[in-house]
Design a protein around this motif. Sequence first.
Motif, short mmCIF file in Angstrom:
data_model
loop_
_atom_site.label_atom_id
_atom_site.label_comp_id
_atom_site.label_asym_id
_atom_site.label_seq_id
_atom_site.Cartn_x
_atom_site.Cartn_y
_atom_site.Cartn_z
N LEU A 168 83.70 57.70 41.22
CA LEU A 168 84.18 57.02 40.01
C LEU A 168 83.33 55.78 39.76
N TYR A 169 82.91 55.61 38.50
CA TYR A 169 82.09 54.47 38.10
C TYR A 169 82.63 53.87 36.81
N SER A 170 82.48 52.60 36.64
CA SER A 170 82.66 52.01 35.32
C SER A 170 81.35 52.18 34.56
N ASP A 209 66.04 53.89 25.60
CA ASP A 209 67.10 52.94 25.27
C ASP A 209 67.50 52.20 26.55
N PRO A 210 68.13 51.03 26.40
CA PRO A 210 68.57 50.31 27.60
C PRO A 210 69.33 51.25 28.54
N ALA A 211 69.06 51.17 29.81
CA ALA A 211 69.59 52.14 30.77
C ALA A 211 71.11 52.18 30.77
N SER A 212 71.65 53.37 30.96
CA SER A 212 73.07 53.52 31.24
C SER A 212 73.29 53.12 32.69
N VAL A 213 74.22 52.21 32.91
CA VAL A 213 74.48 51.68 34.25
C VAL A 213 75.84 52.17 34.71
N PHE A 214 75.87 52.82 35.87
CA PHE A 214 77.12 53.28 36.47
C PHE A 214 77.42 52.37 37.66
N THR A 215 78.50 51.60 37.52
CA THR A 215 78.88 50.65 38.57
C THR A 215 79.93 51.31 39.47
N TYR A 216 79.58 51.47 40.74
CA TYR A 216 80.40 52.23 41.68
C TYR A 216 81.75 51.56 41.92
N VAL A 246 93.90 57.54 44.23
CA VAL A 246 94.44 56.59 43.25
C VAL A 246 93.59 55.32 43.26
N PHE A 247 93.26 54.83 42.06
CA PHE A 247 92.44 53.64 41.91
C PHE A 247 93.17 52.64 41.02
N HIS A 248 93.07 51.37 41.39
CA HIS A 248 93.59 50.30 40.52
C HIS A 248 92.44 49.84 39.62
N LEU A 249 92.59 50.02 38.32
CA LEU A 249 91.48 49.81 37.39
C LEU A 249 91.85 48.83 36.29
N THR A 250 90.86 48.10 35.81
CA THR A 250 91.04 47.24 34.66
C THR A 250 90.69 48.01 33.39
N ALA A 251 90.94 47.41 32.24
CA ALA A 251 90.62 48.06 30.98
C ALA A 251 89.11 48.31 30.89
N GLY A 252 88.73 49.47 30.34
CA GLY A 252 87.31 49.77 30.20
C GLY A 252 87.05 51.26 30.12
N ASP A 253 85.77 51.61 30.13
CA ASP A 253 85.33 53.00 30.06
C ASP A 253 84.83 53.43 31.44
N TYR A 254 85.18 54.67 31.83
CA TYR A 254 84.88 55.15 33.17
C TYR A 254 84.25 56.54 33.15
N SER A 255 83.35 56.76 34.10
CA SER A 255 82.73 58.07 34.31
C SER A 255 83.08 58.58 35.69
N ILE A 256 83.32 59.88 35.77
CA ILE A 256 83.55 60.55 37.05
C ILE A 256 82.49 61.64 37.19
N PHE A 257 81.80 61.66 38.32
CA PHE A 257 80.83 62.71 38.60
C PHE A 257 81.37 63.56 39.76
N VAL A 258 81.46 64.87 39.52
CA VAL A 258 82.10 65.79 40.46
C VAL A 258 81.10 66.86 40.88
N GLY A 259 81.08 67.18 42.19
CA GLY A 259 80.19 68.23 42.68
C GLY A 259 80.62 68.73 44.03
#
Length: 260
Positions: free
Chosen positions: A108-110, A159-166, A197-210
Amino acid sequence: MRNTFKYALLLVGMTSLPAMAHIGYGGRDFGTFTATPGATSTIINQSFTGNHGWIDGTDADWGDSHRLRAYKFSLTEEADVSITFSGLSFVNSAGATVLGDTNPGFSLYSGLAHIAPFAADYDSAPGSIAIRDAVGGVGLTEGSFRTLTDWSITNDNNDPASVFTYIGSAYDGSSIDYGTGVIPGADGLADHMVSQVFHLTAGDYSIFVGGTDYFSSGVTPLPAYGLTGVVSVVPEPETYAMLLAGLGLLGFSARRRQAV
């Protein structure tokens, strides 16, 4: 990784390098959630190719994002969020059965990858390779994906890089150690399902599954594995504690009434 296996897999990779695809969320957007417990979104009949994509991102030469599936969701306010993925078979639109016997892992990344109207991100874009060379060493990485830390990727337009913050990760089964230390996050039960379960703040999130079978990367052709994903907002631990305390008081009162 143990050297013998590592060198064998390297030779396989040199003779048949996988194509690298663009990152997208098509059909894999769980939607937007508030902090209200009970809100749930389920996505079925998705798949990833090859059973090693998630685990491959734990080693020193990173991983190919093409071997995972990206999902996204948004929060409008702080909340506890449960994320669950199950390896489930299904019959695709071509009538073929997609396998379900995978032990999935997810990170999970923001942050989000580029979405329309921007061009999509992918591993072999010149800008993505430049990012990898600057961080991982020139020519020393297989792809951009990193399972247990932050990573970046971009598109053909630079374009400016997409940054995934772990934020965190989890995987199905017992703890894995390929010779470089135990990979954290095992759920302890290999049942083709992983949940956290994760405690998260408001924002957009990406999940990468494999997949989590590193040594399956030499299997050709690479099979597809089916996935079902569920994201839901759950009560915070304090709410559970209050509920249990309330139930305890009710039980105590009932016993007192019976004694009288």
